[in-house]
Design an enzyme around this catalytic site. Structure first.
Site, mmCIF file in Angstrom:
data_model
loop_
_atom_site.group_PDB
_atom_site.id
_atom_site.type_symbol
_atom_site.label_atom_id
_atom_site.label_comp_id
_atom_site.label_asym_id
_atom_site.label_seq_id
_atom_site.Cartn_x
_atom_site.Cartn_y
_atom_site.Cartn_z
ATOM 1 N N GLU A 69 -24.600 -63.769 115.943
ATOM 2 C CA GLU A 69 -23.907 -64.988 115.506
ATOM 3 C C GLU A 69 -22.585 -65.241 116.248
ATOM 4 O OE1 GLU A 69 -23.831 -64.862 111.208
ATOM 5 O OE2 GLU A 69 -26.012 -64.822 111.099
ATOM 6 N N GLU A 124 -35.711 -62.868 112.065
ATOM 7 C CA GLU A 124 -35.409 -62.823 110.620
ATOM 8 C C GLU A 124 -36.144 -63.934 109.874
ATOM 9 O OE1 GLU A 124 -31.167 -62.693 109.901
ATOM 10 O OE2 GLU A 124 -30.814 -61.415 111.643
HETATM 11 C C1 XIL Z 1 -28.210 -60.509 104.903
HETATM 12 C C2 XIL Z 1 -28.875 -59.512 103.976
HETATM 13 O O1 XIL Z 1 -30.239 -59.824 103.856
HETATM 14 C C3 XIL Z 1 -28.198 -59.531 102.632
HETATM 15 O O2 XIL Z 1 -28.707 -58.477 101.818
HETATM 16 C C4 XIL Z 1 -26.684 -59.376 102.779
HETATM 17 O O3 XIL Z 1 -26.069 -59.568 101.538
HETATM 18 C C5 XIL Z 1 -26.129 -60.391 103.760
HETATM 19 O O4 XIL Z 1 -26.826 -60.286 104.991
HETATM 20 N N1 XIL Z 1 -28.319 -63.167 109.211
HETATM 21 C C6 XIL Z 1 -28.318 -61.827 109.540
HETATM 22 C C7 XIL Z 1 -28.609 -60.818 108.502
HETATM 23 O O5 XIL Z 1 -28.177 -61.494 110.726
HETATM 24 O O6 XIL Z 1 -27.913 -59.614 108.712
HETATM 25 C C8 XIL Z 1 -28.320 -61.343 107.121
HETATM 26 O O7 XIL Z 1 -28.766 -60.382 106.193
HETATM 27 C C9 XIL Z 1 -28.985 -62.678 106.912
HETATM 28 C C10 XIL Z 1 -28.469 -63.686 107.890
#
Ligand code: XIL
Length: 354
Positions: free
Chosen positions: A151, A257
């Protein structure tokens, strides 16, 4: 008569096919020609028998959801804690699964002790290099690829995100992280990973510009990750455009993701907008189609040798991060609350098959 026999044979075959599809004999990991992953937590892998069984059945790649983030591996100043990661490494080795490292540098997982440590740019840069070197060397040859920087780009703008890292070190924090990771494990695939770049074309273009700058400076980047936390109404054409852009970099492309929501949020914690209160069977079917379309586009647009894989951010609605994080009641995953396969599962299965 001949036609009748053909029809009966066809009916028989199609009923077998759907029987096989509905049973457990066809699984995602067996159906796809590239790795299929899910995010999973240490505790899910170790304590939840039913979830673990499905993970072992469907997936051949694991991204630890939070357990490899900076606040998890270095909860206190300069003290690494390896036990949890070591145990996930052992789990993957036992079960012949790929382990994907998430994430070396990310503003949201930077522990407070670090941002409050009073670093100047020189000492922070030293910390970053030592952190990445120690972490990546420990898991050299074991972690297949890393989200090195997560990010880095601002939403809907052509700029880099103003984070602790950027404000302290400028764009060079990205170079430093990739260089240190590559030196520690020259074979690891190193990703720049971001959200909304499947839909926000300004952000995608800024990401591509950044990748081009990194390449022109000789920075060893080898992958682009599209998080693909997407939504039912994001047009397939825009997703296809983004996948083409990603493929044109020549880098490995990871859908890193994936989940698909019906409701909305503005990307900020707790700010979900509840529009749909229940999942009708029609919505579930449409979601199946969307999962299929995304996997189809991935296979069709990204050349085979750049297909790093598709990773789901959790595979079931019961434990999806979407509900607690955005305070939304949604159904983004391919298995339901009772850990049963949804139409989304069959859509994805169809989409990943050649
Ligand atoms: C999220 C997790 O799934 C949650 O459990 C935590 O509270 C916050 O982070 N982008 C990403 C991930 O790169 O690391 C994030 O994961 C979701 C958004």
């Amino acid at each position: 008569m001949k036609n009748l026999v053909a029809l009966i044979v066809l009916l028989f075959l199609s009923s077998c096919a759907s029987d096989i599809l509905r049973g457990d004999r066809v699984t995602l990991r067996n159906a796809a020609s590239f790795p299929i992953g899910t995010a999973a937590s240490y505790s899910q892998l170790n304590t939840d028998d039913s979830i673990r069984a499905i993970i072992l059945k469907e997936f051949n790649s694991i991204t630890p959801e939070n357990d490899m983030k900076m606040y998890s591996v270095m909860p206190r100043s300069n003290e690494f804690r390896w036990e949890v990661v070591d145990s996930i490494v052992a789990f993957c080795a036992r079960n012949d699964m790929r382990l994907f490292g998430h994430a070396l540098v990310w503003h949201s997982s930077t522990p407070r002790w670090l941002t409050e440590a009073g670093h100047d740019s020189v000492s922070l840069s030293t910390f970053l290099e030592e952190y990445v070197t120690a972490y990546v060397s420990r898991y050299k040859g074991v972690v297949d690829g890393w989200d090195v920087v997560n990010e880095a780009v601002t939403d809907s703008a052509g700029t880099l995100r103003q984070t602790f890292w950027y404000n302290m070190l400028g764009e060079s924090y990205i170079d430093q992280a990739f260089i240190a990771a590559h030196e520690a494990d020259p074979n690891a695939i190193l990703f720049l990973n971001d959200y909304n770049i499947e839909r926000d074309t300004v952000k995608m273009n800024a990401t591509i510009d950044l990748i081009n700058r990194l390449k022109s400076r000789g920075v060893p980047i080898s992958g682009i990750g599209l998080q693909m936390h997407t939504r039912m109404d994001i047009p397939n054409e825009i997703i296809a455009y983004s996948l083409r852009k990603a493929a044109e970099t020549g880098l490995q492309v990871h859908l890193s993701e994936v989940d698909i929501i019906f409701n909305r949020h503005n990307d900020r914690q707790g700010e979900g907008e509840q529009i749909y209160n229940e999942l009708t069977s029609e919505m579930a079917q449409e979601q199946g189609e969307k999962y299929m379309n995304i996997a189809d586009m991935y296979r069709g647009i990204v050349p085979k040798d750049q297909q790093y894989g598709i990773t789901l951010w959790g595979f079931n609605d019961r434990t999806t991060w979407i509900r607690p994080f955005f305070k939304l009641n949604d159904w983004p995953a391919i298995y339901d609350d009772n850990l049963q396969r949804k139409p989304a599962f069959y859509g994805l299965l169809n989409g990943v098959m050649d």
